[in-house]
Design an enzyme around this catalytic site. Structure first.
Site, mmCIF file in Angstrom:
data_model
loop_
_atom_site.group_PDB
_atom_site.id
_atom_site.type_symbol
_atom_site.label_atom_id
_atom_site.label_comp_id
_atom_site.label_asym_id
_atom_site.label_seq_id
_atom_site.Cartn_x
_atom_site.Cartn_y
_atom_site.Cartn_z
ATOM 1 N N LYS A 66 0.757 -1.349 -0.285
ATOM 2 C CA LYS A 66 -0.010 -0.077 -0.089
ATOM 3 C C LYS A 66 0.561 1.415 0.228
ATOM 4 O O LYS A 66 0.480 2.000 -0.806
ATOM 5 C CB LYS A 66 -1.226 -0.371 1.547
ATOM 6 C CG LYS A 66 -2.171 -1.320 0.711
ATOM 7 C CD LYS A 66 -3.425 -1.301 2.368
ATOM 8 C CE LYS A 66 -3.261 -3.240 2.364
ATOM 9 N NZ LYS A 66 -4.242 -2.873 3.589
ATOM 10 N N GLN A 110 -4.802 -1.490 9.957
ATOM 11 C CA GLN A 110 -4.791 -2.802 9.247
ATOM 12 C C GLN A 110 -5.019 -3.787 10.149
ATOM 13 O O GLN A 110 -5.254 -3.911 11.334
ATOM 14 C CB GLN A 110 -2.940 -2.806 8.661
ATOM 15 C CG GLN A 110 -3.019 -4.230 8.392
ATOM 16 C CD GLN A 110 -3.536 -4.650 6.939
ATOM 17 O OE1 GLN A 110 -3.534 -3.185 5.984
ATOM 18 N NE2 GLN A 110 -4.229 -5.226 6.399
ATOM 19 N N ASP A 133 -11.424 3.541 4.319
ATOM 20 C CA ASP A 133 -11.754 1.949 4.203
ATOM 21 C C ASP A 133 -13.409 2.108 4.389
ATOM 22 O O ASP A 133 -13.845 0.892 4.025
ATOM 23 C CB ASP A 133 -11.223 1.304 4.451
ATOM 24 C CG ASP A 133 -10.680 -0.466 3.736
ATOM 25 O OD1 ASP A 133 -11.112 -0.391 2.745
ATOM 26 O OD2 ASP A 133 -10.225 -1.222 5.074
#
Length: 299
Positions: A66, A110, A133
């Site tokens: 990422k 994460q 997200d």
């Protein structure tokens, strides 16, 4: 009844190739936005911060991908790594500091997190306007209401992009999702509903699973069980999306038994190289989207 096998293998849905095209478009967009943009109120560079807690090897691999992609596309990227023993309060304080940092546009924690940390509390701490997200309850609610401006969770959003790239008609089709997580299963169902699919969500308590999956025009497998979907569970010419990434003695495998299912399905994603690259590309799109929103507020 056994499936009717195709004379040729299913068409591969190449997420890596599609993601590369998205990267090019994002990079060009960023370059265009940044030309002549030097306002102190309007930060010059989109910035993504990824917070990683613990030593999960897979998480480290994902985070590095990422960060590397973000920098390649012209974004600022920072990875904050903390030990497995990090307490809940400290992690929440770190996120609160990022919330107030005007140079940060996207925050991603994460997952999975260590057992001592309440994941819901952490996600709820992220400012909705920096939730890259799309997992904050506010953004989930906006997704449920059909708000087109919301950043949808990256994996299901990337899957929709992949289907559309290959001109796969979603409207009116029966889509079956295997898995009901907040990260993939539930938002996948909402996004497919927005595309006018008829959606069935299966999970660990579902009875007669094979009977349901055999009726799917579009089948999304996202449960993290290696090769749980085989050829006997797939409708001929179905579109099969494999979200699973499972590490086994024989290497990475998905939730779909690729070797058998590719002879039945019409379209199928590989593992790796299918959904994974689309997830990262969508993360970059969402970061840019949040940057544009922040810039509009500053103007």
């Amino acid at each position: 009844m056994p499936p009717l096998f195709n004379e040729t293998a299913a068409t591969l849905l190449d997420g890596k190739a599609v993601a590369s095209q998205l990267h090019d478009a994002i990079q060009q967009d960023i370059q265009s936005l940044l030309s002549g943009n030097t306002s102190e109120k309007n930060p010059a560079v989109p910035k993504l911060v990824v917070v990683l807690v613990g030593d999960n090897p897979a998480s480290h691999v994902y985070v590095n991908k990422k960060a590397k992609t973000a920098k390649k596309l012209g974004m600022a990227s920072e990875v904050l790594i903390y030990p497995e023993s990090t307490p809940q309060e400290k992690l929440e304080a770190i996120i609160e500091a990022l919330n107030t940092d005007a140079s940060v546009h996207g925050i991603l924690v994460q997952l999975p997190l260590p057992k001592q940390i309440n994941t819901d509390r952490v996600i709820n701490t992220i400012a909705p306007e920096k939730d890259v997200d799309g997992l904050h309850p506010v953004n989930m609610g906006r997704l449920l209401s059909g708000d087109p401006s919301v950043c949808a969770p990256c994996t299901p959003s990337g899957i929709i992009t992949l289907l559309k790239h290959y001109n796969i008609d979603i409207s009116g089709k029966h889509a079956v999702i295997l898995g009901r997580s907040n990260i993939v299963g539930k938002p996948m169902g909402l996004l497919l509903l927005q595309e006018n699919a008829t959606v069935t969500v299966c999970h660990s308590k579902t009875q007669n699973l094979a009977e349901i999956t055999q009726k799917a025009d579009i089948l999304v497998a996202a449960v993290g069980i290696p090769k749980i979907i085989d050829a006997t569970m797939v409708k001929p010419d179905a579109v099969v999306i494999d979200v699973g990434i499972n590490r086994t003695e024989n290497g990475l495998v998905g939730d779909v038994d690729f070797e058998s299912v590719q002879s039945v399905a019409g379209f199928i994603t590989p593992v790796p190289g299918g959904v994974g690259p689309m997830t990262i590309a969508t993360l970059m799109q969402n970061t840019l989207k949040l940057y544009k929103k922040a810039a509009a507020v500053c103007l």
